[in-house]
Design a protein around this motif. Structure first.
Motif, mmCIF file in Angstrom:
data_model
loop_
_atom_site.group_PDB
_atom_site.id
_atom_site.type_symbol
_atom_site.label_atom_id
_atom_site.label_comp_id
_atom_site.label_asym_id
_atom_site.label_seq_id
_atom_site.Cartn_x
_atom_site.Cartn_y
_atom_site.Cartn_z
ATOM 1 N N GLY A 72 -98.759 39.692 22.419
ATOM 2 C CA GLY A 72 -97.456 39.126 22.442
ATOM 3 C C GLY A 72 -96.526 39.260 24.337
ATOM 4 O O GLY A 72 -96.290 38.573 24.706
ATOM 5 N N GLY A 75 -98.164 37.212 25.761
ATOM 6 C CA GLY A 75 -98.399 35.352 25.884
ATOM 7 C C GLY A 75 -95.977 35.655 26.837
ATOM 8 O O GLY A 75 -96.513 34.649 27.032
ATOM 9 N N THR A 96 -99.595 33.141 21.326
ATOM 10 C CA THR A 96 -98.879 32.677 19.660
ATOM 11 C C THR A 96 -98.878 33.003 18.563
ATOM 12 O O THR A 96 -99.009 33.628 17.589
ATOM 13 N N TYR A 100 -99.621 35.745 16.015
ATOM 14 C CA TYR A 100 -99.562 35.185 14.561
ATOM 15 C C TYR A 100 -100.744 35.307 13.191
ATOM 16 O O TYR A 100 -100.243 35.997 12.508
#
Length: 180
Positions: A72, A75, A96, A100
């Motif tokens: 994260g 990102g 991402t 996920y």
């Protein structure tokens, strides 16, 4: 990741080798190479660790939220630097996808193929389409670079090797998403 052990070990080897090469690219004299190589090394080693077959090692429950936090943050960094070009947007999509997959692994530690329904979940399908397209496009870009030659560049600065690493990570991402 869930899935057979043999392909999992191949993914571990591929991603670890790619991450190692990206670490070596961080010593490049070309600034753009150094900047991109750090994020790619993180992605390679993160994918290698995530691809270790679950039958060999079941990571503790705190591992998956840690993955989600690390990727994260990666990102967010990619989003911040996205004004530098489309390559940074690819890093955003890759981060991402890693977040996920970590979330899916955290909420469903048992082997599975879907999330309660039939077929592929929408986000998994979208990521599969993106990375399949990326692999095909990267493969096409790699062929002319290998034919053109690069003269006397150091092996860590060769653009076709960096493209080959990105291609191998894209292939590995498709394989990991297919096992999700």
């Amino acid at each position: 990741m869930h899935g057979p052990a043999s392909p999992g070990w191949l993914l571990v080897a591929l991603c670890a080798a790619t991450g190692t090469y990206c670490l070596l690219r961080m010593r490049s004299s070309v600034e753009e190479q150094r900047r991109a190589a750090g994020g790619e090394a993180l992605m390679g080693f993160g994918m290698a660790a995530m691809a270790v077959p679950g039958t060999v090692f079941s990571p503790p429950a705190w591992t998956w939220p840690l993955y989600a936090a690390v990727f994260g943050a990666a990102g967010l960094r990619a989003l911040w630097t996205a004004r530098g070009g489309p390559h940074h947007l690819h890093h955003l999509v890759g981060s991402t996808a890693m977040v996920y997959m970590a979330v899916v692994m955290a909420v469903s530690p048992a082997p599975h193929h879907t999330h309660g329904g039939t077929g592929i979940p929408l986000l998994t399908g979208a990521l599969l389409l993106y990375f399949t397209g990326y692999v095909l496009f990267s493969g096409l870009r790699l062929v002319p670079a290998a034919v053109a030659g690069t003269g006397s560049l150091r092996w860590g600065d060769r653009p076709e090797l960096a493209r080959a690493c990105r291609l191998s990570m894209g292939i590995a991402m498709v394989a990991m998403l297919l096992t999700l």
